[in-house]
Design an enzyme around this catalytic site. Structure first.
Site: not given
Length: 326
Positions: A209, A211, A259
Site C-alpha cells: 500500500t 500510505n 492506505e
C-alpha cells in the site's frame, strides 16, 4: 489566475485593483451550488468586459470564532484556488478572516471592502451572510450597495429534492454515500497528499500500500474501504483505499490513516515522496477488526475483486493483459 491575499484594513497602495464581477463566499467544496454562483459572475464579467473574480476567506470562520468544532475542509485553500482557476476565474481575493474582520459592521463591509476594490457587480448565493454576527444578508447587498454595484442572488441548486450545500456533502461523506457526494459536487471528492513511509504491513501480507498523508486539513470520509482513482504527475490508476485506524493490527491507534493498494502496480514503481490525488468513487464496506491476519487477507482479496467488478460495470476500460485500468 492572480491570487491576492489581503488583511483588513486593506493597504490599497499595493493591490492594483481592477473593475471586477465578484462572486463572494467561502465556497467550501465548490459544489454545484457554488459553481452556479461563479458561472453567473463570469457571465456578468463577459457582458461588462471586466475581470471575473472571487472573494473568499481564510481560515474558516469556525476556526476563528470557535462556536463549533472545526473538522476540516472539503476544499482546503490550495485545492480551492486550483479549482477556481479551472472554472475560469482570473482574480481571487483571499481575505484573512480574523476577529477584526469578523466584527466589521455590514455597512462597513460595503464601504470599506467592496467599494475600494472597484467591484462593479456582486454575485452571491441565496444564503450568503456577512458583517458582524452575520447580520448582513444577501438581500442587504443590493440595498446597501445601490449606486456602487449590481447584485445577483443565485437560487439554490436542487438535487434529490434538497438544496446542494457543504453540510449535505459532509453528511454524505460521513455516511459513506459517495454517489450522493459526487452528485452534489459534480465531480468525485478528492483528497491530495504525499506518500510517506509506513510499517510495510501491506507488503508483508501480499498487498503493498501507499500510505498517503493529506497535505492539507481535509474533511475525511467515514472509516471504511473505497474504490478510488489515483492520479499523480505520471499516471492515472485505480485502487482500493482503507480509511481508518487498522484495528486488526493496532486497537489503540487514534490517527486516521489513508492506505491505498493499487490494482496494478509495476514492481519498479516507487511512489515514496510523490503527491497523489485520491478521488473517491465507491464505498465498499466499513472498517472492521478481523480475528486473524488470514481473515483480513481473504477480505482484501474480496475487496479487490469487488472493486474490479465495480469498475468494469461502470464501463471503465480494463486491460486484462496488464491487470490494470486506464
Amino acid at each position: 489566475m492572480k491570487t491576492i491575499e489581503i488583511t483588513y484594513p486593506f493597504n490599497m497602495d499595493n493591490l492594483l485593483v481592477k473593475p471586477t464581477s465578484l462572486a463572494i463566499g467561502f465556497f467550501d467544496g465548490l459544489h454545484l451550488g457554488h459553481q452556479a454562483v461563479i458561472d453567473q459572475a463570469i457571465e456578468k464579467a463577459n457582458k461588462l468586459d471586466i475581470v471575473p473574480a472571487v472573494m473568499t476567506f481564510s481560515p474558516h470562520p469556525r476556526e476563528v470564532l470557535g462556536k463549533t468544532t472545526f473538522d476540516g475542509y472539503l476544499t482546503p485553500l490550495k485545492e480551492k484556488l486550483s479549482q477556481l482557476e479551472a472554472l475560469g476565474i482570473e482574480r481571487v481575493y483571499v481575505v484573512t478572516f480574523n476577529p477584526t474582520f469578523a466584527n466589521l459592521e455590514k455597512e462597513s463591509f460595503i464601504t470599506n471592502v467592496l467599494v475600494p476594490l472597484q467591484v462593479s457587480a456582486v454575485t452571491t448565493g441565496f444564503n450568503f451572510t456577512f458583517g458582524h454576527k452575520g447580520l448582513g444578508k444577501a438581500t442587504d447587498l443590493a440595498h446597501l450597495g445601490k449606486g456602487s454595484f449590481d447584485v445577483k442572488i443565485v437560487d439554490p441548486v436542487i438535487i434529490r429534492d434538497q438544496a446542494v450545500s457543504s453540510t449535505r456533502i459532509r453528511q454524505s461523506l460521513t455516511s459513506g454515500d459517495i454517489q450522493l457526494t459526487t452528485e452534489l459536487l459534480g465531480r468525485p471528492y478528492r483528497i491530495q497528499g504525499k506518500v510517506v513511509h509506513g510499517d510495510k504491513r501491506g507488503r508483508q501480507i501480499g498487498f503493498p500500500t501507499a500510505n498517503v498523508e493529506p497535505e492539507q486539513p481535509y474533511y475525511l470520509p467515514a472509516h471504511g474501504v473505497y474504490v478510488v482513482r489515483v492520479v499523480n504527475k505520471n499516471t492515472t490508476a485505480y485502487g482500493v483505499m482503507n480509511v481508518g485506524v487498522r484495528p486488526t493490527f493496532d486497537e489503540s491507534a487514534a490517527k486516521t490513516k489513508l492506505e491505498v493498494h493499487l490494482l496494478h502496480q509495476p514492481s519498479h514503481l516507487d511512489l515514496y515522496g510523490e503527491t497523489l490525488k485520491l478521488e473517491l468513487l465507491y464505498y465498499l464496506r466499513r472498517e472492521v477488526k478481523f480475528t486473524s491476519v488470514e481473515a483480513l487477507v481473504a477480505q482484501i482479496k474480496l475487496d479487490r475483486d469487488q472493486a474490479i467488478q465495480w469498475i468494469k460495470d461502470k464501463s471503465l476500460f480494463f486491460d486484462e493483459r496488464q491487470n490494470s485500468f486506464v
